[in-house]
Enzyme design. Structure first.
Site, mmCIF file in Angstrom:
data_model
loop_
_atom_site.group_PDB
_atom_site.id
_atom_site.type_symbol
_atom_site.label_atom_id
_atom_site.label_comp_id
_atom_site.label_asym_id
_atom_site.label_seq_id
_atom_site.Cartn_x
_atom_site.Cartn_y
_atom_site.Cartn_z
ATOM 1 N N ASP A 81 1.317 4.646 -1.280
ATOM 2 C CA ASP A 81 0.905 4.011 -0.025
ATOM 3 C C ASP A 81 1.625 4.710 1.134
ATOM 4 O O ASP A 81 1.697 5.931 1.177
ATOM 5 C CB ASP A 81 1.206 2.501 -0.104
ATOM 6 C CG ASP A 81 0.614 1.701 1.038
ATOM 7 O OD1 ASP A 81 -0.549 1.272 0.915
ATOM 8 O OD2 ASP A 81 1.306 1.509 2.053
ATOM 9 N N ASP A 124 -7.951 0.898 -7.495
ATOM 10 C CA ASP A 124 -7.547 0.855 -6.093
ATOM 11 C C ASP A 124 -8.714 1.317 -5.233
ATOM 12 O O ASP A 124 -9.055 2.505 -5.233
ATOM 13 C CB ASP A 124 -6.333 1.744 -5.856
ATOM 14 C CG ASP A 124 -5.862 1.698 -4.408
ATOM 15 O OD1 ASP A 124 -6.374 0.857 -3.642
ATOM 16 O OD2 ASP A 124 -4.990 2.497 -4.042
ATOM 17 N N HIS A 175 -3.864 -1.475 -6.438
ATOM 18 C CA HIS A 175 -3.196 -0.643 -5.436
ATOM 19 C C HIS A 175 -1.691 -0.586 -5.690
ATOM 20 O O HIS A 175 -1.079 0.481 -5.638
ATOM 21 C CB HIS A 175 -3.479 -1.192 -4.043
ATOM 22 C CG HIS A 175 -2.885 -0.371 -2.943
ATOM 23 N ND1 HIS A 175 -3.279 0.920 -2.672
ATOM 24 C CD2 HIS A 175 -1.901 -0.652 -2.041
ATOM 25 C CE1 HIS A 175 -2.578 1.405 -1.657
ATOM 26 N NE2 HIS A 175 -1.728 0.470 -1.263
#
Length: 305
Positions: free
Chosen positions: A122, A249, A279
């Site tokens: 991320d 994701d 995710h």
């Protein structure tokens, strides 16, 4: 005269009931900002740097730290400024993508970390890969999971646009529930509360609100040039580079292919898709990820003699 930076510091009492997170925080102050980080395992172990993203904090890595320490590694997990136990500037204009890179590069140099294996996901990748390409001599290898280094020249998924709009406009921003929504295996109420712990009020959540808007999504983004420069380094990166994306994701799925194609060090590596993970694959498959990283380090470590 420059006005001192105004910051919030989450009261320690907010962290009193964290399930499965017995790690003592360490602190480092740089230019008036307190950075918090976890530092576990032997000091002479091969170091692994775990970079969290949005809107999480070092608690995200509680399922990975034990396996990496058991494999003999020193494991360092910083809280980004604005997150976790790190200080949280209160003024919106202080925050930017470039500023977060500067903050974390300052921390990296102050810690004098070398020989690092980077694991990033991320926003941990948007910042972590910039750290790696700014100071490549400090990194031995990298592992990328559910992340990227966007330049704003490729359309972003609809799922990200919805998330960005929610972060900007929703009057309700429940961080623990947001993390829960990004996992396949649902979090317990205590785990949701642990993700909420650093953010006891609206003003503490400023960085978490702003981060989605800093992702480069248009060609005229102010960080396009810097990320293109970082890509130029990655296209020459011949140290080991592994991708461990997950299968469920909607935002980053398939993003590993670009790195596998363009990064020389990614050639011939045991890339894998983590099945049954969302995710936040650190939550869904933390021990498996730790094992994959430890195996990767062992397989790519050159032994003299």
């Amino acid at each position: 005269m420059t006005r001192p930076l105004q910051v919030l510091r989450t009261p320690e009492a907010c962290f009193a009931q964290l399930p499965d997170f017995p790690y003592e925080p360490h602190y480092l102050e740089i230019d008036g900002l307190r950075y918090a980080y976890i530092d576990e395992g032997p000091r002479d172990g091969a170091p692994v740097l775990l970079m969290h993203g949005e809107p999480t904090w070092s608690y995200l890595y509680r399922k990975m730290i034990p396996g990496l320490v058991a494999a003999g590694h020193r494991v360092i997990v910083p809280d980004l400024i604005g997150f976790g136990r790190s200080d949280k500037p209160t003024e919106r204009q202080v925050y930017s993508y470039a500023q977060h890179v500067r903050w974390m590069c300052d921390w990296l140099l102050a810690m004098d970390l070398r020989g690092l294996t980077l694991f990033c996901q991320d926003w941990g990748s948007l910042i972590g890969l910039r750290m790696l390409t700014t100071h490549p001599d400090r990194f031995a290898r990298a592992v990328l999971a559910n992340g990227g280094l966007p330049t704003g020249t490729v359309p972003v998924p609809r799922a990200f646009k919805l998330w960005r709009a929610f972060a900007r406009w929703s009057p309700w921003f429940p961080i623990g529930r947001i993390v829960d929504s990004g996992c396949v295996a649902k979090l317990s109420p205590a785990e949701i509360a642990a993700y909420d712990a650093p953010f006891p009020g609206r003003r503490y959540r400023l960085a978490a609100r702003l981060f989605p808007g800093f992702v480069p999504t248009t060609p005229n983004d102010p960080e396009r040039a810097a990320n293109e420069q970082a890509w130029a380094v990655l296209k020459r990166w011949d140290k080991p580079f592994l991708t461990l994306f997950s299968s469920r994701d909607p935002i980053t799925r398939g993003g590993e292919k670009l790195f596998q194609r363009l990064v020389p060090g990614a050639q011939g590596q045991p890339h894998a898709i983590t099945r049954g993970a969302g995710h936040f694959l650190q939550e869904d498959k933390g021990p498996e990820l730790a094992q994959a990283i430890a195996d990767f380090i062992r397989q790519t470590t050159v032994v003299d003699g």
